[in-house]
Write an enzyme that holds these catalytic residues in place. Structure first.
Site, PDB file in Angstrom:
ATOM      1  N   HIS A 188      -2.478 -12.585   2.504  1.00 24.34           N
ATOM      2  CA  HIS A 188      -2.044 -12.548   3.915  1.00 24.34           C
ATOM      3  C   HIS A 188      -2.772 -13.539   4.838  1.00 24.34           C
ATOM      4  CE1 HIS A 188      -5.411  -9.831   3.840  1.00 24.34           C
ATOM      5  NE2 HIS A 188      -4.740  -8.742   3.641  1.00 24.34           N
ATOM      6  N   ASP A 224       2.540  -6.969   2.331  1.00 26.64           N
ATOM      7  CA  ASP A 224       1.411  -6.173   2.833  1.00 26.64           C
ATOM      8  C   ASP A 224       1.923  -4.914   3.531  1.00 26.64           C
ATOM      9  OD1 ASP A 224      -1.107  -5.257   3.377  1.00 26.64           O
ATOM     10  OD2 ASP A 224      -1.519  -6.681   4.985  1.00 26.64           O
ATOM     11  N   ASN A 270      -6.787   0.832  -2.098  1.00 27.99           N
ATOM     12  CA  ASN A 270      -7.507   1.588  -1.069  1.00 27.99           C
ATOM     13  C   ASN A 270      -6.848   2.949  -0.808  1.00 27.99           C
ATOM     14  OD1 ASN A 270      -5.361   0.145   0.066  1.00 27.99           O
ATOM     15  ND2 ASN A 270      -6.332  -0.076   2.066  1.00 27.99           N
ATOM     16  N   HIS A 329       1.290   3.434   8.350  1.00 18.28           N
ATOM     17  CA  HIS A 329       0.534   4.500   9.023  1.00 18.28           C
ATOM     18  C   HIS A 329       1.551   5.276   9.839  1.00 18.28           C
ATOM     19  CE1 HIS A 329      -3.278   2.585   7.975  1.00 18.28           C
ATOM     20  NE2 HIS A 329      -2.764   1.435   8.391  1.00 18.28           N
ATOM     21  N   HIS A 384       0.887  -1.181   0.000  1.00 17.44           N
ATOM     22  CA  HIS A 384       0.000   0.000   0.000  1.00 17.44           C
ATOM     23  C   HIS A 384       0.915   1.219   0.000  1.00 17.44           C
ATOM     24  CE1 HIS A 384      -3.615  -2.367   1.368  1.00 17.44           C
ATOM     25  NE2 HIS A 384      -2.661  -3.127   1.886  1.00 17.44           N
ATOM     26  N   PHE A 385       0.958   1.944  -1.117  1.00 20.96           N
ATOM     27  CA  PHE A 385       1.845   3.113  -1.195  1.00 20.96           C
ATOM     28  C   PHE A 385       1.071   4.435  -1.043  1.00 20.96           C
ATOM     29  CE2 PHE A 385       5.814   1.118  -3.464  1.00 20.96           C
ATOM     30  CZ  PHE A 385       6.113   0.434  -2.298  1.00 20.96           C
ATOM     31  N   ARG A 386      -0.265   4.359  -0.835  1.00 17.68           N
ATOM     32  CA  ARG A 386      -1.070   5.467  -0.278  1.00 17.68           C
ATOM     33  C   ARG A 386      -1.250   6.689  -1.164  1.00 17.68           C
ATOM     34  NH1 ARG A 386      -3.115   2.017   3.336  1.00 17.68           N
ATOM     35  NH2 ARG A 386      -1.852   1.710   5.210  1.00 17.68           N
ATOM     36  N   HIS A 433      -9.003 -10.087   0.265  1.00 19.75           N
ATOM     37  CA  HIS A 433      -8.846  -9.954   1.717  1.00 19.75           C
ATOM     38  C   HIS A 433      -9.979 -10.773   2.309  1.00 19.75           C
ATOM     39  CE1 HIS A 433      -7.825  -7.557   5.461  1.00 19.75           C
ATOM     40  NE2 HIS A 433      -8.854  -8.306   5.803  1.00 19.75           N
TER      41      HIS A 433
HETATM   42  O1  DOR Z   1      -3.718  -4.203   8.371  1.00 20.14           O
HETATM   43  C1  DOR Z   1      -4.056  -3.901   7.238  1.00 20.14           C
HETATM   44  N1  DOR Z   1      -3.818  -2.683   6.760  1.00 20.14           N
HETATM   45  N2  DOR Z   1      -4.680  -4.806   6.486  1.00 20.14           N
HETATM   46  C2  DOR Z   1      -5.228  -4.478   5.306  1.00 20.14           C
HETATM   47  O2  DOR Z   1      -5.803  -5.328   4.671  1.00 20.14           O
HETATM   48  C3  DOR Z   1      -5.192  -3.086   4.831  1.00 20.14           C
HETATM   49  C4  DOR Z   1      -4.025  -2.399   5.377  1.00 20.14           C
HETATM   50  C5  DOR Z   1      -4.040  -0.897   5.157  1.00 20.14           C
HETATM   51  O3  DOR Z   1      -4.324  -0.475   4.020  1.00 20.14           O
HETATM   52  O4  DOR Z   1      -3.768  -0.167   6.085  1.00 20.14           O
END
Ligand code: DOR
Length: 442
Positions: A234, A305, A96, A309, A64-66, A181
């Site tokens: 995962h 994964d 996402n 954050h 996830h590179f946001r 997921h």
């Molecule tokens: O812990 C998680 N964080 N599981 C996920 O499936 C999504 C990910 C996130 O995008 O923060």
């Protein structure tokens, strides 16, 4: 006439489909052009790599590179710096973001942002929603599309398709392998009260084994009904490994380094909410069950994964703390430490991180050290002992659950299509990231 190469990497132990042996690698125009004893060849540049191992470039099939929208956690450039610093040559990035990657425009925007700004190569998953089901055949085929991603249980962000009729329609529509997921949303909602405020060790009690098993058995039933390929991301339970072992015809399995390394309750006592992720890290019996799936071949790929954050978001009191941890930069050293500890062979590591993703996702020209393939290479020093520290982490989030962990085995070089993008802990040159190609996509 001696052969001429742009670069010859000399004397390393190469691990590929021929096994493990000392061979030179000749690179021309970004591709592997020769393997063997290239002592008499001409080369614009020669790299003496004696004592090192050269592996096919590690493909991280879940990050996830946001970007766009959540750049305070990560962006495509910083995430890719973390990738190549850790020896990763290509990533599949998750949908996402804000806006969600659920249509042609959002995907094209990501590709535009990523090209020549990411240091590694890239593909992007497209999120399935109830609204875009009819578009799936087109979305799967777009440039840089890694296929569809479906959240059956809610995690970070708004992507969620939890009802069976919609899942049935999605699986009927897909033609490529789609990634899931797999946690059952109804069970998660019914058990919110199980969470104990301030106590992250209640996370695996809330998101329990049953939640994972309900979703995974449903998913496999639908995949078998429609004869479609599904990829379970995962995996966190020994129970799913045991179940999926008997259902490999249509299902493939991905596990993360943290589900192979961290263990409850110790990780929650030591790291608190910094060990919190979805699906959760569980106890030693599940850890052993996942390792059994590595040992017997049930598990197809390892993906990090990487879900950054900020430390501030992680510090919120449970359950307001965000789920996810950084991982793209630590995948290779953490897994090589397991190799050195005898938990898996180096050949199995290569299978899980390059040949495996190539085989499952039908990646064109990557995943092997073979003539004609892209010269994507992960160079590692298996004998080097290092301590992972937060200061080494390139992510905007700047933390790792492995801070202070001593590992044996370290990424020392990363080549993407023949270009040296990382050497001896320094990122080199400009970013030249390009889309990964797929047989069934573009
Ligand atoms: O812990 C998680 N964080 N599981 C996920 O499936 C999504 C990910 C996130 O995008 O923060």
């Amino acid at each position: 006439m001696p052969e001429t190469f742009d670069l010859v990497i000399k004397g390393a132990t190469v691990v590929n489909q021929d096994g493990e042996g000392q061979r030179d690698i000749g690179i021309r125009a970004g591709r592997i052009a020769g393997i063997g004893n290239l002592g008499s060849a001409k080369a614009a540049e020669t790299l003496d790599a004696r004592g090192l191992h050269v592996l096919p470039g590690v493909i991280d099939s879940q990050v996830h590179f946001r970007e766009p929208g959540l750049e305070h956690k990560e962006n495509l450039e910083s995430g890719s710096r973390a990738a190549v610093m850790g020896g990763v040559t290509a990533v599949f990035e998750m949908p996402n973001t804000k806006p969600l990657t659920t249509d042609n425009g959002a995907l094209a925007d990501k590709v535009r942002r990523a090209r020549d700004r990411m240091f590694c190569d890239f593909a992007f998953y497209v999120g399935a929603t109830r609204e875009n089901i009819d578009d799936i055949p087109a979305l799967e085929k777009l440039e840089s599309s890694a296929g569809m991603k479906i959240f059956m249980g809610a995690s970070t962000g708004d992507l969620l398709v939890e009802d069976e009729p919609s899942l049935d329609r999605i699986i009927a529509k897909i033609s490529r392998r789609a990634a899931f997921h797999s946690e059952d949303e109804a069970r998660l909602r019914s058990r919110l009260g199980v969470r104990r405020p301030g106590d992250a060790s209640s996370h695996p009690e809330w998101r329990d084994v049953e939640a994972a098993m309900i979703a995974t058995t449903r998913l496999v039933r639908l995949a078998e009904k429609h004869r479609k390929r599904v990829h379970v991301l995962h995996i966190s339970t020994a129970d799913e490994i045991a179940f999926l072992r008997d259902h490999k015809a249509w299902a493939s399995l991905e596990v993360t380094p943290h589900h192979l390394t961290l263990v409850a309750p110790e990780c929650y006592q030591r790291l608190g909410t910094f060990a919190q992720m979805n699906p959760p890290v569980r106890d030693a019996a599940h850890l052993a069950g996942i390792w059994a799936g590595i040992a017997d071949g049930t598990v197809d790929v390892v993906g990090s994964d990487h879900a950054p954050h900020t430390a501030e978001e992680k510090h919120h009191p449970y359950p307001d703390s965000h789920s996810g941890m950084t991982g793209v930069q630590t995948l290779v050293p953490v897994m090589l430490d397991h190799v050195n500890a005898g938990r898996l062979s180096l050949a199995r590591f290569v299978d899980l991180t390059s040949a495996g993703p190539q085989r499952l996702f039908g990646i064109r020209n990557k995943g092997r050290i073979a003539v004609g393939y892209d010269a994507d290479l992960t160079v590692v020093d298996l004998k080097r002992t290092e301590t992972i520290t937060a200061g080494w982490i390139q992510s905007v989030a700047q933390w790792t659950p492995y801070d202070g962990m001593k590992v044996k085995g370290w990424p020392v070089g990363t080549f993407v299509r023949g270009r040296r993008v990382m050497w001896a802990g320094a990122i080199e040159g400009k970013a030249h990231g390009a889309p990964v190609g797929f047989y069934e996509g573009q």
